[in-house]
Design a protein around this motif. Sequence first.
Motif, short mmCIF file in Angstrom:
data_model
loop_
_atom_site.label_atom_id
_atom_site.label_comp_id
_atom_site.label_asym_id
_atom_site.label_seq_id
_atom_site.Cartn_x
_atom_site.Cartn_y
_atom_site.Cartn_z
N THR A 173 -11.91 0.48 4.34
CA THR A 173 -11.91 0.98 2.97
C THR A 173 -12.13 2.48 2.99
O THR A 173 -12.87 3.01 3.84
CB THR A 173 -13.02 0.33 2.11
OG1 THR A 173 -14.31 0.75 2.58
CG2 THR A 173 -12.94 -1.19 2.15
N ASP A 174 -11.47 3.18 2.08
CA ASP A 174 -11.60 4.63 1.93
C ASP A 174 -11.45 5.34 3.27
O ASP A 174 -10.54 5.03 4.03
CB ASP A 174 -12.90 4.97 1.21
CG ASP A 174 -12.90 4.49 -0.24
OD1 ASP A 174 -11.80 4.22 -0.77
OD2 ASP A 174 -13.97 4.37 -0.83
N ASP A 175 -12.38 6.27 3.60
CA ASP A 175 -12.19 7.11 4.78
C ASP A 175 -13.21 6.89 5.88
O ASP A 175 -13.13 7.53 6.93
CB ASP A 175 -12.24 8.59 4.37
CG ASP A 175 -11.17 8.94 3.36
OD1 ASP A 175 -10.03 8.48 3.54
OD2 ASP A 175 -11.49 9.65 2.39
N GLY B 144 -7.48 0.95 -9.91
CA GLY B 144 -6.62 1.98 -9.33
C GLY B 144 -6.70 2.14 -7.83
O GLY B 144 -6.05 3.04 -7.28
N VAL B 145 -7.47 1.31 -7.14
CA VAL B 145 -7.55 1.39 -5.68
C VAL B 145 -6.26 0.83 -5.08
O VAL B 145 -5.72 -0.18 -5.55
CB VAL B 145 -8.77 0.59 -5.16
CG1 VAL B 145 -8.82 0.63 -3.63
CG2 VAL B 145 -10.06 1.14 -5.75
N ASP B 146 -5.75 1.48 -4.05
CA ASP B 146 -4.56 1.01 -3.34
C ASP B 146 -4.99 -0.12 -2.40
O ASP B 146 -5.52 0.11 -1.32
CB ASP B 146 -3.95 2.16 -2.54
CG ASP B 146 -2.72 1.74 -1.74
OD1 ASP B 146 -2.18 0.65 -2.00
OD2 ASP B 146 -2.31 2.51 -0.84
N ARG C 170 -12.95 3.39 -3.44
CA ARG C 170 -12.50 4.30 -4.50
C ARG C 170 -11.01 4.61 -4.43
O ARG C 170 -10.39 4.87 -5.46
CB ARG C 170 -13.30 5.61 -4.44
CG ARG C 170 -14.76 5.42 -4.81
CD ARG C 170 -14.90 5.00 -6.26
NE ARG C 170 -16.28 4.66 -6.61
CZ ARG C 170 -16.76 3.43 -6.66
NH1 ARG C 170 -15.95 2.41 -6.37
NH2 ARG C 170 -18.01 3.20 -6.98
N HIS C 171 -10.40 4.58 -3.25
CA HIS C 171 -8.98 4.93 -3.21
C HIS C 171 -8.12 4.05 -2.32
O HIS C 171 -6.92 3.94 -2.54
CB HIS C 171 -8.77 6.41 -2.85
CG HIS C 171 -9.16 6.78 -1.46
ND1 HIS C 171 -8.30 6.68 -0.40
CD2 HIS C 171 -10.33 7.27 -0.97
CE1 HIS C 171 -8.92 7.10 0.70
NE2 HIS C 171 -10.15 7.45 0.38
N ARG C 172 -8.69 3.35 -1.28
CA ARG C 172 -7.82 2.48 -0.50
C ARG C 172 -8.60 1.34 0.15
O ARG C 172 -9.78 1.49 0.51
CB ARG C 172 -7.05 3.25 0.57
CG ARG C 172 -7.89 3.71 1.74
CD ARG C 172 -7.01 4.30 2.84
NE ARG C 172 -7.83 4.89 3.90
CZ ARG C 172 -7.35 5.51 4.97
NH1 ARG C 172 -6.04 5.64 5.11
NH2 ARG C 172 -8.15 6.01 5.89
#
Length: 418
Positions: A306-308, A257-259, A230-232
């Motif tokens: 990926t993500d956190d 929009g994912v980095d 979702r974000h990285r």
Amino acid sequence: MRGRWVPGNKLTLLENGEGFFPRVFECIAAARQEVLLETFILFEDKVGKELHAALLAAAARGVQIDVTVDGYGSPDLSPGFISSLTHAGVRVHVFDPSPRLWGYRTNLFRRMHRKIVVVDGQRAFVGGINYSADHLADFGPEAKQDYAVEIEGPLVADIEEFVRAQLQIGQQKPASRLKQLLKARDKPADSTRDTLRSAGGAHAMLVTRDNREHQNDIERHYRIAIRGARHRIIIANAYFFPGYRLLRQLRKAAKRGVDVRLILQGEPDMPIVKIAASLLYHHLLGAGVKIYEYRERPLHGKVALTDDEWSTVGSSNLDPLSLSLNLEANVIIKDRAFNQQLADNLEKLIESSCEEIHAGDLPESRMWVSLRSFFVFHLLRRYPAWFGWLPAHLPRLAPAETLFEEGGLDHVNEGQAS
């Protein structure tokens, strides 16, 4: 059992030989019952000799030891190196030993590329680091940047069970090996996992790639993680030329929009590595994927996050050899603390030792890019099937000492993609 999340683990990231070798040698020195070790490359240099000494000392204490090396990756071990181990009671196995033809090694495909250690069934190591001095900084400009993970907790039982099964299968006759592989497919999880106390809060699993029942497991887990990001996404991979589906997921992630950041080789140990990856640069940059070339020394790592929570460390590159031919092993982890530790490490690598690649840095005509993209696109779609046509022998192990008697283990050290 492979491919299932196991709770209660503690995982420690180990960077380069400086982080990995002391921990492995320390654990072997403390071993009381058993050491299981698999590696693609074992060289008879200062690192290999230190491992050799640690194994001899453990064997002298009565520790049962099995060492498996790949016949292609470790062709130059001397009779004295091997015989001193076997005389001490260490069982040394060679995966797919093959004679040379006109001076060339013939076992080019289906290599045993895993790097695994299990000590006393209580602690395990999985990663991309071989037993060779080029994983140490004092080797010089060609020293490799790489990672492994140390594991404590219930997952160790799964890793131990896997390595034992490979030893058993590899030493059987071909018909028995096939039956054992089919039987192992549906084998329930070993109850010994329940006897290992929880060591931490991480969920983790062992994921392997072979040429029978688990042909695309590692790639599939990559795609699942990328699809769910979702974000990285940060991937550091030495040999990058993935299949079409994984490449498509990376582009889709960047477009939503994912980095997405890739750390690839800028100073490769083999020039073809950079050439192959650069064929994909326009395709990836056009979708918003960020590409960083590691310029300090050769990159040998095979890690991602990926993500956190999700991350992976292992032996598998993202190229045709690892994804379609080699025998590989990765640990996949769900743990915020480990994810952040790996992210901090890779972000520091980007800031201090990488150069970002922009579309403007690639001075090529639009026509050539379009033509090349057409051919690369069709290659990426079809190479898994094409590679599947290559010979897929069953796992075969041979005792190292018998190969010297037969003249089957070469004493020539040539370059290997590792």
